[in-house]
Motif scaffolding. Structure first.
Motif, mmCIF file in Angstrom:
data_model
loop_
_atom_site.group_PDB
_atom_site.id
_atom_site.type_symbol
_atom_site.label_atom_id
_atom_site.label_comp_id
_atom_site.label_asym_id
_atom_site.label_seq_id
_atom_site.Cartn_x
_atom_site.Cartn_y
_atom_site.Cartn_z
ATOM 1 N N ARG A 105 0.831 -1.198 0.000
ATOM 2 C CA ARG A 105 0.000 0.000 0.000
ATOM 3 C C ARG A 105 0.870 1.255 0.000
ATOM 4 O O ARG A 105 0.565 2.226 -0.699
ATOM 5 N N ILE A 106 1.952 1.238 0.777
ATOM 6 C CA ILE A 106 2.888 2.363 0.799
ATOM 7 C C ILE A 106 3.485 2.558 -0.593
ATOM 8 O O ILE A 106 3.544 3.674 -1.106
ATOM 9 N N ALA A 107 3.914 1.447 -1.206
ATOM 10 C CA ALA A 107 4.498 1.510 -2.544
ATOM 11 C C ALA A 107 3.488 2.038 -3.556
ATOM 12 O O ALA A 107 3.840 2.819 -4.447
ATOM 13 N N GLY A 108 2.223 1.644 -3.410
ATOM 14 C CA GLY A 108 1.188 2.121 -4.306
ATOM 15 C C GLY A 108 0.978 3.621 -4.190
ATOM 16 O O GLY A 108 0.824 4.323 -5.187
ATOM 17 N N VAL A 109 0.990 4.132 -2.987
ATOM 18 C CA VAL A 109 0.816 5.567 -2.775
ATOM 19 C C VAL A 109 2.029 6.329 -3.296
ATOM 20 O O VAL A 109 1.896 7.350 -3.965
ATOM 21 N N ARG A 110 3.222 5.824 -3.014
ATOM 22 C CA ARG A 110 4.446 6.528 -3.422
ATOM 23 C C ARG A 110 4.808 6.270 -4.875
ATOM 24 O O ARG A 110 5.529 7.045 -5.482
ATOM 25 N N GLY A 111 4.359 5.162 -5.429
ATOM 26 C CA GLY A 111 4.651 4.853 -6.825
ATOM 27 C C GLY A 111 6.036 4.283 -7.059
ATOM 28 O O GLY A 111 6.507 4.255 -8.188
ATOM 29 N N VAL A 170 -9.891 16.663 -1.638
ATOM 30 C CA VAL A 170 -10.961 15.685 -1.813
ATOM 31 C C VAL A 170 -10.653 14.774 -2.996
ATOM 32 O O VAL A 170 -10.775 13.547 -2.909
ATOM 33 N N ALA A 171 -10.200 15.366 -4.107
ATOM 34 C CA ALA A 171 -9.854 14.574 -5.287
ATOM 35 C C ALA A 171 -8.658 13.671 -4.993
ATOM 36 O O ALA A 171 -8.627 12.508 -5.401
ATOM 37 N N LEU A 172 -7.689 14.211 -4.258
ATOM 38 C CA LEU A 172 -6.506 13.422 -3.905
ATOM 39 C C LEU A 172 -6.893 12.245 -3.008
ATOM 40 O O LEU A 172 -6.423 11.133 -3.202
ATOM 41 N N GLU A 173 -7.756 12.494 -2.039
ATOM 42 C CA GLU A 173 -8.198 11.432 -1.135
ATOM 43 C C GLU A 173 -8.893 10.321 -1.918
ATOM 44 O O GLU A 173 -8.681 9.141 -1.679
ATOM 45 N N ALA A 174 -9.713 10.694 -2.879
ATOM 46 C CA ALA A 174 -10.401 9.691 -3.710
ATOM 47 C C ALA A 174 -9.388 8.889 -4.517
ATOM 48 O O ALA A 174 -9.500 7.661 -4.626
ATOM 49 N N GLU A 175 -8.377 9.580 -5.058
ATOM 50 C CA GLU A 175 -7.339 8.894 -5.831
ATOM 51 C C GLU A 175 -6.536 7.945 -4.941
ATOM 52 O O GLU A 175 -6.260 6.810 -5.323
ATOM 53 N N LEU A 176 -6.198 8.398 -3.740
ATOM 54 C CA LEU A 176 -5.455 7.541 -2.801
ATOM 55 C C LEU A 176 -6.277 6.318 -2.429
ATOM 56 O O LEU A 176 -5.756 5.209 -2.350
ATOM 57 N N SER A 177 -7.555 6.531 -2.177
ATOM 58 C CA SER A 177 -8.420 5.404 -1.822
ATOM 59 C C SER A 177 -8.467 4.376 -2.939
ATOM 60 O O SER A 177 -8.452 3.173 -2.689
ATOM 61 N N GLN A 178 -8.530 4.847 -4.173
ATOM 62 C CA GLN A 178 -8.552 3.936 -5.317
ATOM 63 C C GLN A 178 -7.234 3.179 -5.422
ATOM 64 O O GLN A 178 -7.216 1.972 -5.662
ATOM 65 N N LEU A 179 -6.102 3.896 -5.216
ATOM 66 C CA LEU A 179 -4.790 3.240 -5.250
ATOM 67 C C LEU A 179 -4.700 2.157 -4.181
ATOM 68 O O LEU A 179 -4.212 1.064 -4.425
ATOM 69 N N VAL A 180 -5.188 2.492 -2.998
ATOM 70 C CA VAL A 180 -5.145 1.539 -1.884
ATOM 71 C C VAL A 180 -5.978 0.311 -2.223
ATOM 72 O O VAL A 180 -5.551 -0.825 -2.010
#
Length: 189
Positions: A105-111, A170-180
């Motif tokens: 999950r960390i790797a997904g957020v950081r890329g 808000v958009a960033l939170e949605a994107e993070l949730s999708q990545l997670v």
């Protein structure tokens, strides 16, 4: 005089020293030395010193008190003067805000791959294993008391809100949730 001489000799020794060797060095009987060592050990224990006199490996040596291990560990870790890299700071932020969080999950957020950075943060005592993720079984990580101490926080509730610091949070939170969600799905596969 005998007690002081024994303390000085034991303080200078890096290995356990036998009562016979101490007696020979002081030109006194082994019985006198053994009695004095027992008295010193009892004195240190009774006065709750930060160290103790232990009989180990056939000899005697001074050692830190076992109940102070956490204090010493935190002190040694805090003495590491090297600053954290940008990657480590970013990873630490992800852990702080999303904990408990898996490595994937960390790797997904950081890329990027975070294996080395996570290891560094574990060694420094800023994060710790928090148990397996109930859905994926992957090990999760969370910040430690040392993390709070280094940031001067009483609890994680004192972390600043992300929204005021980021545009369109808000958009960033949605994107993070999708990545997670995507990463968790991949880890479960």
């Amino acid at each position: 005089m005998l007690h002081r001489a024994l303390e000085a000799m034991l303080l200078m020794s890096t290995d356990p020293v036998t009562a016979a060797d101490l007696a020979a060095g002081l030109e006194v009987s082994e019985h006198e030395v053994a009695t004095a060592l027992s008295e010193l050990a009892a004195f240190y224990r009774d006065t709750e010193r930060g160290f103790e006199l232990r009989q180990v490996a056939g000899g005697w040596r001074l050692a830190t008190a076992p109940d102070l291990a956490d204090v010493l560990e935190a002190w040694v870790v805090s003495d590491q003067r090297a600053k954290l890299s940008q990657a480590a700071l970013e990873t630490l932020a992800v852990v702080a805000y999303l904990q408990p969080v898996s490595r994937g999950r960390i790797a997904g957020v950081r890329g990027v791959n975070v294996d080395g950075v996570v290891k560094t943060l574990l060694v420094r005592g800023l994060i710790a294993e928090a148990g397996p993720d109930p859905q994926t079984g992957a090990m999760t990580f969370a910040t430690t008391a040392l993390f709070l101490q280094k940031l001067g926080l009483r609890s994680l509730d004192e972390l600043p809100e992300l929204a005021p610091l980021l545009p369109d949070a808000v958009a960033l939170e949605a994107e993070l949730s999708q990545l997670v969600t995507d990463v968790d799905t991949q880890e479960g596969a």
